[in-house]
Motif scaffolding. Structure first.
Motif, short mmCIF file in Angstrom:
data_model
loop_
_atom_site.label_atom_id
_atom_site.label_comp_id
_atom_site.label_asym_id
_atom_site.label_seq_id
_atom_site.Cartn_x
_atom_site.Cartn_y
_atom_site.Cartn_z
N VAL A 1 34.78 41.87 44.84
CA VAL A 1 34.99 42.54 43.45
C VAL A 1 36.30 43.13 43.60
CG1 VAL A 1 34.16 44.47 42.04
CG2 VAL A 1 32.38 43.19 43.15
N ASN A 2 36.87 43.82 44.58
CA ASN A 2 38.09 44.44 44.83
C ASN A 2 39.38 43.46 44.59
OD1 ASN A 2 36.76 46.79 44.84
ND2 ASN A 2 37.66 47.59 46.62
N ASN A 3 38.97 42.19 45.21
CA ASN A 3 40.12 41.14 45.11
C ASN A 3 40.13 40.17 44.18
OD1 ASN A 3 41.47 41.68 47.78
ND2 ASN A 3 39.45 41.73 48.65
N SER A 4 38.95 40.52 43.18
CA SER A 4 38.53 39.21 42.21
C SER A 4 39.80 39.21 41.34
CB SER A 4 37.30 39.60 41.44
OG SER A 4 37.47 40.75 40.85
N LEU A 5 40.28 40.24 40.71
CA LEU A 5 41.41 40.20 39.78
C LEU A 5 42.68 39.50 40.09
CD1 LEU A 5 40.77 43.37 37.43
CD2 LEU A 5 39.72 40.98 37.41
N LYS A 6 42.99 40.02 41.36
CA LYS A 6 44.33 39.50 41.84
C LYS A 6 44.14 38.13 42.27
CE LYS A 6 44.96 40.53 46.25
NZ LYS A 6 44.83 41.16 47.56
N LEU A 7 42.97 37.47 42.51
CA LEU A 7 42.98 36.25 42.84
C LEU A 7 42.86 35.34 41.69
CD1 LEU A 7 40.33 36.54 45.98
CD2 LEU A 7 42.72 35.90 46.15
N LEU A 8 42.15 35.73 40.60
CA LEU A 8 41.86 35.16 39.49
C LEU A 8 43.32 34.73 38.81
CD1 LEU A 8 38.86 36.68 37.93
CD2 LEU A 8 39.05 34.34 38.74
N LYS A 9 44.27 35.50 39.23
CA LYS A 9 45.63 35.42 38.50
C LYS A 9 46.55 34.29 39.28
CE LYS A 9 46.33 40.13 37.03
NZ LYS A 9 47.21 41.66 37.37
N LYS A 10 46.09 34.03 40.66
CA LYS A 10 46.61 32.90 41.27
C LYS A 10 46.51 31.38 40.78
CE LYS A 10 47.31 35.47 45.60
NZ LYS A 10 46.97 35.42 46.92
N SER A 11 47.45 30.54 40.91
CA SER A 11 47.12 29.03 40.68
C SER A 11 46.23 28.56 41.72
CB SER A 11 48.47 28.39 40.55
OG SER A 11 49.32 28.48 41.69
N THR B 1 31.90 43.13 35.16
CA THR B 1 30.91 42.09 34.91
C THR B 1 30.85 41.38 35.96
OG1 THR B 1 31.49 42.03 32.49
CG2 THR B 1 30.52 40.11 33.37
N ILE B 2 31.88 41.10 36.88
CA ILE B 2 31.68 40.28 38.06
C ILE B 2 30.82 41.15 39.30
CG2 ILE B 2 33.13 39.63 39.90
CD1 ILE B 2 35.37 39.10 38.16
N ARG B 3 31.03 42.48 39.33
CA ARG B 3 30.33 43.57 40.08
C ARG B 3 28.82 43.23 39.69
NH1 ARG B 3 32.64 47.65 39.20
NH2 ARG B 3 34.08 47.97 41.24
N GLU B 4 28.41 43.33 38.60
CA GLU B 4 26.99 43.15 37.75
C GLU B 4 26.26 41.73 38.22
OE1 GLU B 4 26.76 44.13 33.91
OE2 GLU B 4 27.88 46.16 34.11
N ILE B 5 27.06 40.71 38.19
CA ILE B 5 26.79 39.43 38.58
C ILE B 5 26.40 39.25 39.85
CG2 ILE B 5 27.22 36.90 38.53
CD1 ILE B 5 28.91 37.36 35.98
N LEU B 6 27.33 39.88 40.80
CA LEU B 6 27.10 39.73 42.30
C LEU B 6 26.18 40.45 42.92
CD1 LEU B 6 31.17 39.55 43.25
CD2 LEU B 6 29.27 37.62 43.44
N HIS B 7 25.86 41.82 42.23
CA HIS B 7 24.91 42.50 42.73
C HIS B 7 23.55 42.00 43.00
CE1 HIS B 7 22.84 46.68 43.14
NE2 HIS B 7 22.09 46.15 42.15
N LYS B 8 23.16 41.01 41.99
CA LYS B 8 21.85 40.40 42.14
C LYS B 8 22.07 39.18 43.24
CE LYS B 8 21.83 40.56 37.01
NZ LYS B 8 21.86 39.95 35.76
N LYS B 9 23.00 38.80 43.72
CA LYS B 9 23.14 37.83 44.86
C LYS B 9 23.40 38.65 46.25
CE LYS B 9 26.25 34.00 46.05
NZ LYS B 9 24.95 32.79 46.08
N PRO B 10 22.34 38.50 47.26
CA PRO B 10 22.61 39.15 48.72
C PRO B 10 23.52 38.25 49.43
CG PRO B 10 20.66 38.07 48.44
CD PRO B 10 21.28 37.64 47.09
N PHE B 11 24.52 38.72 50.24
CA PHE B 11 25.40 38.15 51.04
C PHE B 11 24.88 38.38 52.50
CE2 PHE B 11 28.84 38.84 47.57
CZ PHE B 11 28.76 37.50 47.05
N GLN B 12 23.85 37.53 52.89
CA GLN B 12 23.26 37.81 54.18
C GLN B 12 22.97 36.19 54.79
OE1 GLN B 12 19.72 40.15 53.63
NE2 GLN B 12 20.87 41.71 52.58
N GLY B 13 23.41 36.03 55.93
CA GLY B 13 23.16 34.53 56.29
C GLY B 13 24.48 34.09 56.42
#
Length: 261
Positions: free
Chosen positions: A106-116, A159-171
């Motif tokens: 989430v913290n890096n999303s806006l910065k990365l979305l601006k990149k080509s 919005t990105i945070r809310e969407i990712l909240h439903k997705k576990p990052f395990q495994g």
């Protein structure tokens, strides 16, 4: 100064390690009752009434005295009862990693979305049309209040945070996806160098710990079997649990170094 993802992680992992230490503090090593003369002398020293009896719980680093009549007895300080503390510690540690991965994405999303060369995993994230409409409405509403208050990218980040909240990052696969979304491509190659471990060993350790967590959370850590006649739990030990938690800490610290490089 704002709280960072690594701050949140270190706080949570410290709490997990506190639980392991609590287990070690409470785990009874005494196999028999304390001497009557010892109980009498200690009871007198503590100012207890002469008729009040006690039980003595011995751990490697502490002695706990329990008055007779209390709801606690020796069984509450043996592995069968106290192992739940270790299970809670492991679940807390895995959740610390999960939360950290969500936060860095989430913290890096806006910065990365601006990149080509925005990460494919991030650019491919599906946002429901209703959420897109909500972003537009919030943006338009904020314009009516003040032009300086218009922050559509902040709304997108939420919005990105809310969407990712439903997705576990395990495994292994989920963690790889999360790190890719955070801007770390070829993560296992980089982690191999940072942790001085083989890729196969890193992945194996992650899956072993995640499977332990899943057995606890989803199956009560009860051993599977078609014709079980007695409920039996998977074995869990303090030293191995502490090692798992400390390894997860080293894993996240390695990810943090890669992010900062």
């Amino acid at each position: 100064m704002p709280i960072t993802p690594i701050d949140v992680f270190e706080n949570t992992i410290k709490r997990a390690l506190h639980l392991v230490r609590l287990y070690d503090l409470l785990h009874n090593k005494r196999k028999r009752e304390a001497w009557k003369s010892w109980k009498k002398d200690v009871g007198k020293f503590l100012g207890w009434r002469e008729h009040e009896k006690m039980k003595r719980i011995d751990s490697p680093n502490a002695i706990l005295l329990i008055k007779d009549g209390a709801e606690w007895n020796f069984s509450h300080f043996e592995s069968e009862y106290l192992d739940e503390i270790l299970r809670s510690a492991l679940v807390t540690a895995v959740s610390a990693v999960d939360r950290y991965l969500h936060d860095i994405v989430v913290n890096n999303s806006l910065k990365l979305l601006k990149k080509s060369d925005c990460p494919k995993k991030l650019s491919a994230m599906q946002i429901p049309l209703c959420d897109v409409e909500r972003i537009i409405q919030k943006s338009l509403a904020s314009r009516k209040v003040s032009s300086n208050n218009t922050r559509p990218r902040t709304i997108l980040k939420d919005t990105i945070r809310e969407i990712l909240h439903k997705k576990p990052f395990q495994g292994v696969d989920a963690i790889e996806a999360a790190l890719s979304m955070a801007g770390i491509e070829k993560c296992w190659t980089k982690l191999k160098l940072e942790m001085n471990m083989k890729m196969v060993d890193i992945k194996k350790r992650i899956n072993v710990i995640t499977n332990k967590r899943n057995r606890i959370v989803h199956e009560g850590d009860i051993i599977r079997g078609a014709r079980l006649r007695k409920i039996k739990l998977n074995e869990i030990k303090s030293p191995s649990t502490q090692k798992d938690i400390e390894w997860l800490k080293s894993f996240v610290l390695a990810v943090q170094k890669i992010l900062e490089s």
